[in-house]
Motif scaffolding. Structure first.
Motif, short mmCIF file in Angstrom:
data_model
loop_
_atom_site.label_atom_id
_atom_site.label_comp_id
_atom_site.label_asym_id
_atom_site.label_seq_id
_atom_site.Cartn_x
_atom_site.Cartn_y
_atom_site.Cartn_z
N ARG A 16 -63.34 46.25 46.80
CA ARG A 16 -62.00 46.35 47.37
C ARG A 16 -61.70 45.24 48.37
NH1 ARG A 16 -58.04 49.79 46.91
NH2 ARG A 16 -56.44 49.82 48.52
N ALA A 17 -62.62 44.93 49.26
CA ALA A 17 -62.37 43.91 50.29
C ALA A 17 -62.05 42.55 49.65
CB ALA A 17 -63.57 43.78 51.22
N GLU A 18 -62.75 42.22 48.59
CA GLU A 18 -62.50 40.95 47.88
C GLU A 18 -61.10 40.96 47.27
OE1 GLU A 18 -63.92 38.95 43.71
OE2 GLU A 18 -65.50 39.86 44.94
N LEU A 19 -60.73 42.07 46.65
CA LEU A 19 -59.43 42.15 45.98
C LEU A 19 -58.28 42.23 46.97
CD1 LEU A 19 -60.27 44.42 42.95
CD2 LEU A 19 -60.14 41.93 43.05
N GLU A 20 -58.52 42.79 48.16
CA GLU A 20 -57.48 42.79 49.19
C GLU A 20 -57.12 41.36 49.59
OE1 GLU A 20 -59.09 45.41 52.16
OE2 GLU A 20 -58.25 47.19 51.19
N LEU A 21 -58.15 40.49 49.71
CA LEU A 21 -57.90 39.07 50.00
C LEU A 21 -57.17 38.39 48.85
CD1 LEU A 21 -61.20 37.92 51.75
CD2 LEU A 21 -58.90 37.95 52.74
N SER A 22 -57.51 38.78 47.63
CA SER A 22 -56.83 38.22 46.47
C SER A 22 -55.35 38.59 46.49
CB SER A 22 -57.47 38.73 45.17
OG SER A 22 -58.79 38.27 45.03
N LEU A 23 -55.04 39.83 46.79
CA LEU A 23 -53.67 40.31 46.80
C LEU A 23 -52.87 39.68 47.95
CD1 LEU A 23 -51.65 42.31 45.47
CD2 LEU A 23 -52.43 43.99 47.13
N ARG A 24 -53.43 39.71 49.14
CA ARG A 24 -52.73 39.28 50.34
C ARG A 24 -52.60 37.76 50.45
NH1 ARG A 24 -55.69 42.14 53.39
NH2 ARG A 24 -57.05 40.51 54.14
N GLU A 25 -53.69 37.04 50.12
CA GLU A 25 -53.71 35.58 50.31
C GLU A 25 -53.81 34.80 49.00
OE1 GLU A 25 -56.75 34.56 53.12
OE2 GLU A 25 -56.27 36.28 54.40
N GLY A 26 -53.99 35.51 47.90
CA GLY A 26 -54.19 34.81 46.63
C GLY A 26 -55.52 34.08 46.61
N GLN A 27 -56.53 34.68 47.22
CA GLN A 27 -57.84 34.04 47.31
C GLN A 27 -58.72 34.46 46.14
OE1 GLN A 27 -59.92 33.70 51.16
NE2 GLN A 27 -61.61 34.80 50.17
N PHE A 28 -59.26 33.46 45.45
CA PHE A 28 -60.14 33.68 44.31
C PHE A 28 -61.30 32.71 44.36
CE2 PHE A 28 -56.02 35.24 43.07
CZ PHE A 28 -56.31 36.45 42.48
N ARG A 29 -62.46 33.17 43.94
CA ARG A 29 -63.67 32.33 43.93
C ARG A 29 -63.97 31.91 42.50
NH1 ARG A 29 -67.09 30.57 47.46
NH2 ARG A 29 -69.32 30.48 47.11
#
Length: 152
Positions: A16-29
Protein backbone atom coordinates in the motif's frame (compact mmCIF):
# COMPACT_ATOMS: atom_id res chain seq x y z
CA UNK A 1 3.24 6.22 -32.40
CA UNK A 2 1.73 2.85 -31.63
CA UNK A 3 -0.69 0.84 -33.68
CA UNK A 4 -2.15 -1.12 -30.80
CA UNK A 5 -4.69 -0.42 -28.11
CA UNK A 6 -3.78 -0.26 -24.46
CA UNK A 7 -6.24 -2.12 -22.25
CA UNK A 8 -9.06 -0.06 -20.69
CA UNK A 9 -7.62 -0.50 -17.18
CA UNK A 10 -4.26 -1.45 -15.73
CA UNK A 11 -3.76 -2.97 -12.28
CA UNK A 12 -0.61 -2.82 -10.17
CA UNK A 13 -0.50 -5.04 -7.09
CA UNK A 14 2.04 -3.92 -4.48
CA UNK A 15 2.42 -2.81 -0.85
CA UNK A 16 0.00 0.00 0.00
CA UNK A 17 2.71 2.55 0.90
CA UNK A 18 4.34 2.12 -2.52
CA UNK A 19 1.03 2.51 -4.33
CA UNK A 20 0.07 5.59 -2.29
CA UNK A 21 3.22 7.29 -3.66
CA UNK A 22 2.29 6.12 -7.15
CA UNK A 23 -1.20 7.63 -6.84
CA UNK A 24 -0.20 10.89 -5.13
CA UNK A 25 3.09 11.66 -6.92
CA UNK A 26 3.06 9.34 -9.90
CA UNK A 27 6.16 7.62 -8.54
CA UNK A 28 7.18 4.33 -10.15
CA UNK A 29 10.36 2.26 -9.94
CA UNK A 30 11.73 0.84 -13.18
CA UNK A 31 13.65 -2.36 -12.61
CA UNK A 32 16.27 -4.09 -14.78
CA UNK A 33 15.22 -7.16 -16.76
CA UNK A 34 17.81 -8.30 -19.26
CA UNK A 35 18.94 -5.23 -21.19
CA UNK A 36 15.75 -3.31 -20.36
CA UNK A 37 14.28 -1.26 -17.54
CA UNK A 38 10.70 -2.41 -17.02
CA UNK A 39 7.47 -1.59 -15.21
CA UNK A 40 4.71 -4.22 -15.24
CA UNK A 41 0.99 -4.10 -14.66
CA UNK A 42 -1.78 -6.65 -14.94
CA UNK A 43 -4.66 -6.26 -17.37
CA UNK A 44 -7.02 -8.09 -14.99
CA UNK A 45 -8.48 -7.86 -11.52
CA UNK A 46 -7.51 -11.08 -9.76
CA UNK A 47 -7.56 -11.50 -5.99
CA UNK A 48 -4.89 -14.22 -6.22
CA UNK A 49 -2.42 -11.62 -7.50
CA UNK A 50 -2.52 -9.92 -4.09
CA UNK A 51 -1.04 -13.09 -2.58
CA UNK A 52 1.52 -13.46 -5.32
CA UNK A 53 2.67 -9.84 -5.74
CA UNK A 54 1.88 -8.15 -2.41
CA UNK A 55 1.19 -10.83 0.21
CA UNK A 56 1.14 -8.78 3.42
CA UNK A 57 -0.03 -5.19 3.01
CA UNK A 58 -1.21 -5.44 -0.56
CA UNK A 59 -3.33 -3.00 -2.45
CA UNK A 60 -4.15 -2.56 -6.09
CA UNK A 61 -3.62 0.63 -8.06
CA UNK A 62 -6.31 0.73 -10.74
CA UNK A 63 -5.54 3.06 -13.66
CA UNK A 64 -8.64 4.01 -15.63
CA UNK A 65 -7.11 6.25 -18.33
CA UNK A 66 -4.34 4.04 -19.65
CA UNK A 67 -3.58 6.27 -22.65
CA UNK A 68 -2.96 9.34 -20.49
CA UNK A 69 -0.95 7.26 -18.05
CA UNK A 70 1.19 5.61 -20.74
CA UNK A 71 1.97 8.88 -22.51
CA UNK A 72 2.92 10.64 -19.26
CA UNK A 73 5.11 7.72 -18.23
CA UNK A 74 6.93 7.61 -21.57
CA UNK A 75 7.48 11.41 -21.49
CA UNK A 76 8.90 11.27 -17.95
CA UNK A 77 11.31 8.46 -18.83
CA UNK A 78 12.36 10.32 -22.00
CA UNK A 79 13.24 13.39 -19.90
CA UNK A 80 15.23 11.27 -17.43
CA UNK A 81 16.83 8.90 -19.96
CA UNK A 82 16.94 10.86 -23.24
CA UNK A 83 19.04 8.28 -25.12
CA UNK A 84 16.70 5.38 -24.37
CA UNK A 85 13.87 3.94 -26.48
CA UNK A 86 10.58 2.95 -24.87
CA UNK A 87 7.70 0.70 -25.82
CA UNK A 88 4.79 -0.91 -24.05
CA UNK A 89 2.69 -3.90 -24.87
CA UNK A 90 1.17 -7.17 -23.82
CA UNK A 91 3.42 -9.90 -22.49
CA UNK A 92 3.16 -13.19 -24.37
CA UNK A 93 3.50 -16.49 -22.56
CA UNK A 94 5.07 -19.68 -23.79
CA UNK A 95 6.25 -18.38 -27.18
CA UNK A 96 8.55 -15.59 -28.27
CA UNK A 97 6.65 -12.31 -28.33
CA UNK A 98 6.60 -10.12 -31.42
CA UNK A 99 7.98 -7.33 -29.22
CA UNK A 100 10.97 -9.48 -28.24
CA UNK A 101 12.48 -11.15 -25.21
CA UNK A 102 11.44 -8.44 -22.74
CA UNK A 103 7.80 -9.28 -23.51
CA UNK A 104 8.21 -13.07 -23.43
CA UNK A 105 7.54 -15.10 -20.28
CA UNK A 106 6.84 -18.72 -19.41
CA UNK A 107 3.41 -20.36 -19.53
CA UNK A 108 3.63 -20.74 -15.74
CA UNK A 109 3.40 -16.93 -15.45
CA UNK A 110 0.38 -16.55 -17.77
CA UNK A 111 -2.06 -15.98 -14.88
CA UNK A 112 -0.45 -12.54 -14.34
CA UNK A 113 -1.83 -11.17 -17.65
CA UNK A 114 0.92 -8.56 -17.85
CA UNK A 115 1.07 -5.32 -19.75
CA UNK A 116 4.64 -4.12 -19.64
CA UNK A 117 6.43 -0.85 -20.22
CA UNK A 118 10.07 -1.32 -21.22
CA UNK A 119 12.97 0.95 -22.13
CA UNK A 120 16.37 0.06 -23.54
CA UNK A 121 19.49 2.15 -23.99
CA UNK A 122 20.37 3.13 -27.55
CA UNK A 123 24.01 2.38 -26.73
CA UNK A 124 24.94 -0.86 -24.95
CA UNK A 125 25.23 -0.62 -21.17
CA UNK A 126 27.29 -3.02 -19.12
CA UNK A 127 24.97 -2.62 -16.16
CA UNK A 128 21.44 -1.32 -15.62
CA UNK A 129 20.34 0.09 -12.29
CA UNK A 130 16.77 0.59 -11.05
CA UNK A 131 15.52 4.15 -11.33
CA UNK A 132 12.55 6.01 -9.88
CA UNK A 133 10.36 8.10 -12.18
CA UNK A 134 7.74 10.65 -11.15
CA UNK A 135 4.94 11.64 -13.52
CA UNK A 136 2.87 13.76 -11.13
CA UNK A 137 -0.38 12.89 -9.41
CA UNK A 138 -2.60 10.40 -11.21
CA UNK A 139 -5.47 10.75 -8.73
CA UNK A 140 -7.78 12.17 -11.42
CA UNK A 141 -7.82 8.85 -13.30
CA UNK A 142 -6.61 6.20 -10.86
CA UNK A 143 -7.55 4.81 -7.46
CA UNK A 144 -6.34 2.43 -4.78
CA UNK A 145 -8.46 -0.58 -3.97
CA UNK A 146 -8.07 -3.30 -1.38
CA UNK A 147 -8.54 -7.00 -1.91
CA UNK A 148 -12.19 -6.93 -0.83
CA UNK A 149 -13.21 -3.53 -2.20
CA UNK A 150 -13.14 -4.16 -5.89
CA UNK A 151 -16.23 -3.41 -7.92
CA UNK A 152 -15.69 -3.53 -11.66
Amino acid sequence: MHDYQRPPTLHRYAPRAELELSLREGQFRLIPAGQFLTLSFSTVWDKSLFDLLAPNDGSCLVIHNTEEFGERLHRAVQRTLPSWAGIDGEVEYGARAALGAAFTKTLAEAHEHEWQFAWRPMTPQSRLNPITIKIGSIESFAELRGRESYAA
